[in-house]
Design a protein around this motif. Sequence first.
Motif, PDB file in Angstrom:
ATOM      1  N   GLU B  46       0.796  -1.231   0.000  1.00  0.00           N
ATOM      2  CA  GLU B  46       0.000   0.000   0.000  1.00  0.00           C
ATOM      3  C   GLU B  46       0.829   1.282   0.000  1.00  0.00           C
ATOM      4  O   GLU B  46       0.513   2.233  -0.687  1.00  0.00           O
ATOM      5  N   HIS B 196      -3.972  -7.934  -2.007  1.00  0.00           N
ATOM      6  CA  HIS B 196      -4.959  -7.113  -1.304  1.00  0.00           C
ATOM      7  C   HIS B 196      -6.268  -6.972  -2.085  1.00  0.00           C
ATOM      8  O   HIS B 196      -7.127  -6.188  -1.712  1.00  0.00           O
ATOM      9  N   GLN B 199      -9.826  -6.679  -0.741  1.00  0.00           N
ATOM     10  CA  GLN B 199     -10.337  -5.413  -0.207  1.00  0.00           C
ATOM     11  C   GLN B 199     -10.793  -4.469  -1.301  1.00  0.00           C
ATOM     12  O   GLN B 199     -11.349  -3.424  -1.031  1.00  0.00           O
ATOM     13  N   MET B 230       0.077 -13.483   3.508  1.00  0.00           N
ATOM     14  CA  MET B 230      -1.002 -12.967   2.665  1.00  0.00           C
ATOM     15  C   MET B 230      -1.620 -14.100   1.844  1.00  0.00           C
ATOM     16  O   MET B 230      -2.838 -14.228   1.745  1.00  0.00           O
ATOM     17  N   ASN B 234      -5.508 -15.449   2.226  1.00  0.00           N
ATOM     18  CA  ASN B 234      -6.443 -15.455   1.102  1.00  0.00           C
ATOM     19  C   ASN B 234      -6.963 -16.858   0.815  1.00  0.00           C
ATOM     20  O   ASN B 234      -8.154 -17.055   0.605  1.00  0.00           O
TER      21      ASN B 234
ATOM     22  N   TRP C 117      -8.563   2.379   0.586  1.00  0.00           N
ATOM     23  CA  TRP C 117      -7.988   1.260   1.329  1.00  0.00           C
ATOM     24  C   TRP C 117      -6.513   1.544   1.610  1.00  0.00           C
ATOM     25  O   TRP C 117      -6.049   1.412   2.737  1.00  0.00           O
ATOM     26  N   SER C 118      -5.802   1.980   0.566  1.00  0.00           N
ATOM     27  CA  SER C 118      -4.381   2.263   0.738  1.00  0.00           C
ATOM     28  C   SER C 118      -4.176   3.352   1.775  1.00  0.00           C
ATOM     29  O   SER C 118      -3.313   3.268   2.639  1.00  0.00           O
ATOM     30  N   GLU C 133      -5.043  -5.703  11.707  1.00  0.00           N
ATOM     31  CA  GLU C 133      -6.029  -6.013  10.684  1.00  0.00           C
ATOM     32  C   GLU C 133      -7.448  -5.579  11.026  1.00  0.00           C
ATOM     33  O   GLU C 133      -8.128  -4.966  10.217  1.00  0.00           O
TER      34      GLU C 133
END
Lengths: 672, 319, 192
Positions: B46, B196, B199, B230, B234, C117-118, C133
């Motif tokens: 991110e 990710h 999301q 991750m 998932n 989100w980022s 989380e």
Amino acid sequence: MMGEKIGVYVCHCGSNIAGKVDVEEVARWAADLTNVEVSRHYEFMCSSLGQELVENDIQEKGLTRVVVAACSPHMHERTFRGACARAGLNPYLFEMANVREHDSWIHDEPVQATNKAKALVSAAVHRVTYHEPLEPMQAKINPATLVVGGGVAGIQAALEIAEAGYPVYLVEREPSIGGHMAQLDKTFPTLDCSACILTPKMFDAGNHPNITLLSYSEVEGVDGYVGNFTVTIRKKARFVNEELCTGCGICTEKCPKRVIDGVFEAGLGYRKAIYRPFPQAVPKYPVIDAESCIYFERGKCKACQMFCPTEAIDFEQEDGIVTVEVGNVILATGYDLFDTRKIPQYGYGRLANVFTSLEFERMVNAAGPTAGSIVLRDGVTTPGSVAIVHCVGSRDKNYHEYCSKICCMYSLKFAHLVHERLPGTEVYNFYIDMRTPGKGYEEFYHRLLEEGTHFIRGRVAEITDAVRRPGEEGKIIVQAEDTLMGAQRRIPVDMVILSPAIQARHDASHVAHLFGISCSHDNWLIEKHPKLDPVATMTDGIFIAGCVQGPKDIPDSVAQGAAAAARVLGLITQGEVELEPVRAIIDEERCSGCRICNNMCPYHAIDFIEDPGVSRVNPALCKGCGTCVAACPSGVVTGAHFSNEQIMAEIEGILVSLDGKEPIPEVEALTA
Amino acid sequence: MRYAYYPGCSLERSAASYHTSAMKVADRLGLVFQEVDDWNCCGATEYFAINLLPAYALVARNLALVPGDLAQMAVPCSACYVNLKKTDKYMGKYPQLAQRVGQSLAAGQLGYRPGGVQVRHLLDIIVNDVGCDAITKGVVKPLTGLRVAPYYGCLIVRPENGFDNPEYPTSMDRLLRALGAKVVDYPLKAQCCGGHMTQISEKVAYELIRRLLHNAAEYDADVIACVCPMCQLNLDAYQGNVNRHFGTDYRIPILYFTQLMALALGLSAADAGLGSEIVSAQPALAKIAVEVPQEEDKKARKRADKRALPMPTMPDEEA
Amino acid sequence: MMASGNGQPSSPGTFFEEVIAKTPGGEALRLCLQCGTCGGSCPSGEDMDYTPRHIFAMLAANMKDKVLRSNTPWYCVSCYYCTERCPQEIPITDIMYTLKRMAIAQGLYEDADAPDWSQTFIGMVEQFGRSYELGLATRYHLTHRPLGKIRLGTFALDMLRRDRLALTPSSIRNTSQLRAILDKAKELEGAQ
């Protein structure tokens, strides 16, 4: 040195030099340099008018030295030396300043480029003052020629020379000549049968009275220079006596050991441990592959020997060494195919029905492992859909940046052969750009469009058997972006053919080293000039032809084979050549006899003379490389045309040109 | 062998079983892992999307905190691994970046010289420093009969890491074989888990997860072994959602490779961190409690037809 | 040819040049052959508005608005397949990051979910030095996707039941040091 009259000529080369360098200013500036009698600039110095300028000045103004500031000496040194000679001046009293490749082409800023041109001209003027007249040496040309590589380029070259009446040694590493062309089925775009057009030439090469064929042989050593090479060749043991063998083939039939043929059949078929690669092989004699032979492995079997009607099998045979004397060499060692296993996402070796181009060539060949049937790896099933993947390892910085040139065309040929042999089969060609420059090539592409081939413009991303959607079960899925549509596509097919890059032979750099020529970073051998001297190399008497120089199709390879032969025939007809007198000379009075130079010389040109105990240079072998000059601890070796005085004067010439300052004292001390 | 150890945020809680099993296995193999004091988040995928320089500075703080006597850093999370490695590499390659990251670190009285710490994934260290031979010697409870699909995902092998093939990695295959497992060689082993994407677009993410589960199931995998929290999250935590979305019924347990190592090295189920996986590993692991005789190698089957054409051989093929 | 050979931008100040300047190693973008290896390799390529290759053509045409409004960079999953396979060695994944940064900076993104989100994520990291989380997911979902929280619920419940969700954030000790480093970095980046 004083009182020399130097002429300086600055070339515009159209706008090549004058577009960046102020040539008028350089000429004006050079006129004031010491000993300069005349300084001119001219649009094209290499034109006959330009050369006449030099000739007239020599005769009318009594010039004793000439400097031309133009392009690379590679290009025109010979031209201007010729002009000097015609006007009665020793051609070695000429010096060239390269203000194009070394200046105007590589700099952006005109003022600095002009200053650099002045420095280079000044260097040449200073240097030429110290030049000495030299006389070229003559060397006789041995009329025999060595051709290395028996593919179509080598065969063509050998036949041209042999037909002209001169002897040829044709050396081939494999048991038969023929090269890659012998493996192919059809040739693009005419669809001639490859074997039908090649085998007559193979036969001629094998039977020509002027050609000595050395198959299953490799060159091990090369000595000498243009006109006079001595070549050592290893003739590998065939374990078959060629005098006795009739080529009947019973030995192969009786041999119990079957191995995958990774060479001629490209891994798609089998051969025996004693084999002839293909029925039309030249020569017709088989060889025993000692690595697979049961006798060599376990000490018993000898089935071939038992059944041979002429007792030609000889398990005791050893490699032989042959030495030949030749005047010229033509290298036509061809190419290797890129190993597609290096791109694991294309699945070769994991997905059974992914094939390489050469495998497919063997498959469609009537004499191949499937007798020409297009089938899947199970040997039975006919594919209902085929994908052909262009640019596998080509046009890719991860592997080979260059375009392999022939893949688009043979991929089209494959598509055509599938349409022809399996009507109704869907064929997909995945390409980045369709490259069809050649006579009849674009027309062939149009023919494939008519035949209904699906062309998808996109480099294949991956080939997988991982099913994602219905309809993909049991298929191999080719995933790519259809770039004309701007969307990802997955095409399920039964068979994939990869069109791998053609790359330099794995041992190309070794070959280059052996023959004293150079290769590019991707190991293609380098020609003397890419446009104007495409088959010569920087080493006199060594020529190249075919794919050893870069990717080529059959017509280009044949043309180069013939061109190389023409160059060789030209030399043979001349009978002798002039050798550059740029040679090292040892001052024997002052030589201590330490022999350091003897071993340093890369050309084995220095001998030690026991009496009076000094080293001496063989001028015919010396290339003037200067290694001995630098190595001599007593400083008694002089390189003609590269003497210390000349080189120091050249450096001084550059230094004095910098801001017009006086020479740096250290340099003066060195030159003193 | 001593290494700095960078656990990363996931290993604190959501991937605690990875941390537990990694520590126990390291201990058993004689690896000393010294946790980087006061380490911070690597920014995951991110931070680089928001601010470039702060993202590199964030990552570089961790490199700067490595004590001078430790030349190598062990990283269990693939995302952390790629960020740490990339930061070090780019600082070395782009001097201007290195200079500005250096200025930022200096604001916190820290400094880092590119090349100072060699960032290595835990799998790399285990396979290449300890070695499969040494591991085989330590196996007391081989995973005989268990069909394990090694799942590498992306970031451990891409961008090119130098220790394994970016398209077709085999390190974990060799490791699992050394543990006695039957390795499932399935084509999607280095494809993406979606990262990710859960999301951002569930539809896209679920499809990516489904492909992997489907492919592993096609090859009859009992369990998928992974190297990244991750990927584990998932494939494991979203498996139910994927089943609901597509009407499928996958029940493939997703374990960390260190958990399987722990079991093979004879450690307890608790030491292996078992029990926190959402898709139960019980049915699969029952297979190794009962000794199943080793399966016949399907590859050895004879060609049915004499007309069959030979297959090209692969250099690294399993015998 | 001369100009690009010397690494000189052909037309400085264009969107294309800006993307190149903001990406380490971005100069390779000039070498794009439009072969489509990236678009073919992308796991989420089917759902992108434009494939990466298409984006590069649009970049070269300076179609800033369309590029920055597209979902393409946000659908990048950072798998690096494109980067690894690109025949011209273009750092495609890094370019996608650059496009995300530019879209946020200029407020040009259309799909609000991904950038938010980022930003939620890094807000958390900047505050605590680590990510946690549940806090993240809850805050994100409550702010941006109220309808999605039911599905999140089952996921969170599963995770909570197995003690895999943190309810409180873990924090590094030296948050002030981290803050100082990040502030300095932001200042330097702003000054660029």
